[in-house]
Design an enzyme around this catalytic site. Structure first.
Site, PDB file in Angstrom:
ATOM      1  N   LEU A 218    -114.360 -66.530  -1.838  1.00 18.72           N
ATOM      2  CA  LEU A 218    -114.550 -68.267  -1.979  1.00 18.72           C
ATOM      3  C   LEU A 218    -114.555 -68.848  -3.269  1.00 18.72           C
ATOM      4  O   LEU A 218    -114.307 -68.201  -4.040  1.00 18.72           O
ATOM      5  CB  LEU A 218    -116.375 -68.509  -1.512  1.00 18.72           C
ATOM      6  N   ASP A 246    -111.636 -64.221 -11.059  1.00 18.65           N
ATOM      7  CA  ASP A 246    -112.550 -64.352 -10.096  1.00 18.65           C
ATOM      8  C   ASP A 246    -113.026 -63.141 -10.045  1.00 18.65           C
ATOM      9  O   ASP A 246    -113.635 -63.236  -8.482  1.00 18.65           O
ATOM     10  CB  ASP A 246    -112.386 -65.469  -9.361  1.00 18.65           C
ATOM     11  N   HIS A 250    -119.580 -57.410  -5.483  1.00 21.03           N
ATOM     12  CA  HIS A 250    -120.952 -57.087  -4.861  1.00 21.03           C
ATOM     13  C   HIS A 250    -121.448 -55.640  -4.503  1.00 21.03           C
ATOM     14  O   HIS A 250    -120.334 -55.199  -4.762  1.00 21.03           O
ATOM     15  CB  HIS A 250    -120.918 -57.967  -4.193  1.00 21.03           C
TER      16      HIS A 250
END
Length: 342
Positions: A218, A246, A250
């Site tokens: 995102l 960015d 995860h």
């Protein structure tokens, strides 16, 4: 060209997370960067100067290099005060504050619900010279996810720029031709970061031939026409555009699931990925400005004084990398990179 020596780069937008994973994320981000601007959307978010300084100490505990310094940011909420902004600026360690519209991205639930609520904070930031970093997406359910950025530019960011003309603003990780035009046409106090993955990929890469969850981030990848506009802006030499990965790790299981997390991990090979983009565009000579000059110039900080060298030397990206007690799947996992930092 088989070698390229440039001023040591910086990363003006990175997520390191917190806890035991810092041993891995700090290792990757500090490998050749001089500085990195650390995003504050941890759990809990970094909302005070004390929290930012403590987070910096936890990062530095894993920093094994001499050249790397983390730069900190504050997470803006509806309850952030002008006094906190002044305190953060006075600390010398916090260089920016981040506007996350509530619910826009990972760990953004504590974000700002209405920008008007933080106008006194923005006024204080303008007065003390603290930069505003913006995740440029609206979060209302009636706006299509591919239109969130354009709607934010029109309805939220344009009024902020008009109302605070002396506030330095970085529109983070831009993904559309609309954002490129907005930044180019705005006053000299508006700039933007661009990620490697938004330059390398578009939504076809993520969706055609099966869903590729490690490309899900995102703001979401857009169509090819927007990708081409980003490449043109990044490689142009325009001082308003600079490097911000960015990079957002995860654990593999959190990405490869029925409701996967947003974020792509690129810190393992960020500069090498950008080099491929610039080479393909025939603009390798502009990589140094994008990676090493434009960012510190906009932030009012000195450029790094030493250099690093990229060589054309293929190397394999591992299928996975350590991430605390888990693993993360990096961008280009199992593939070869063309460039390598010596």
């Amino acid at each position: 060209m088989t070698t390229l020596t440039i001023t040591r780069p910086d990363d003006w937008h990175v997520h390191l997370r917190d806890g035991e994973v810092l041993a891995d994320t700090v290792r990757d981000i500090s490998r050749y960067n001089g500085r990195a601007l650390i995003m504050p959307n941890t759990v809990p978010p970094v909302t005070t100067t004390e929290m930012a300084l403590a987070y910096r100490d936890r990062i530095q505990a894993h920093n094994q290099t001499e050249q790397f310094s983390p730069l900190m940011s504050l997470y803006l909420t509806d309850n952030t005060t002008a006094d906190e902004v002044r305190k953060a600026k006075a600390s010398g360690a916090v260089v920016a504050a981040k506007l996350y519209p509530a619910g826009a991205t990972t760990n953004s639930d504590s974000g700002v619900t209405d920008v008007k609520k933080i106008y006194p904070v923005l006024q204080a930031m303008q007065e003390v010279g603290m930069l505003l970093l913006v995740h440029g997406e609206v979060t209302t359910h009636d706006v299509d996810i591919f239109d969130r950025e354009k709607t934010f530019l029109d309805n939220v960011l344009a009024p902020i720029v008009q109302d605070f003309p002396d506030l330095k603003i970085v529109l983070e990780h831009i993904t559309t031709s609309d954002a490129v035009v907005f930044v180019k046409n705005a006053n000299e106090n508006v700039a933007a970061t661009i990620t490697a993955h938004h330059l390398l990929y578009n939504r076809n890469h993520m969706l055609v031939g099966g869903i590729k969850p490690h490309f899900y981030c995102l703001p979401i990848l857009k169509r090819n026409t927007h990708q081409l506009a980003l490449i043109s802006a990044a490689t142009s030499g325009n001082k308003k555009f600079f490097l911000g990965t960015d990079s957002a790790p995860h654990a593999k299981g959190a990405k490869e699931s029925a409701c996967g997390c947003a974020g792509s991990y690129t810190a393992h090979a960020a500069l090498e990925l950008y080099a491929e983009v610039f080479e393909q565009a025939g603009k390798l000579e502009n990589l140094e400005a994008f990676a090493s000059h434009n960012g510190p110039d906009f932030y009012g900080l000195p450029r790094n004084q030493d250099t690093i060298t990229l060589v054309k030397d293929a190397w394999p990206v591992p299928a996975s990398m350590p991430f605390g007690g888990d693993i993360v799947v990096p961008i280009r996992a199992g593939e070869n990179m063309e460039w390598k930092v010596k």
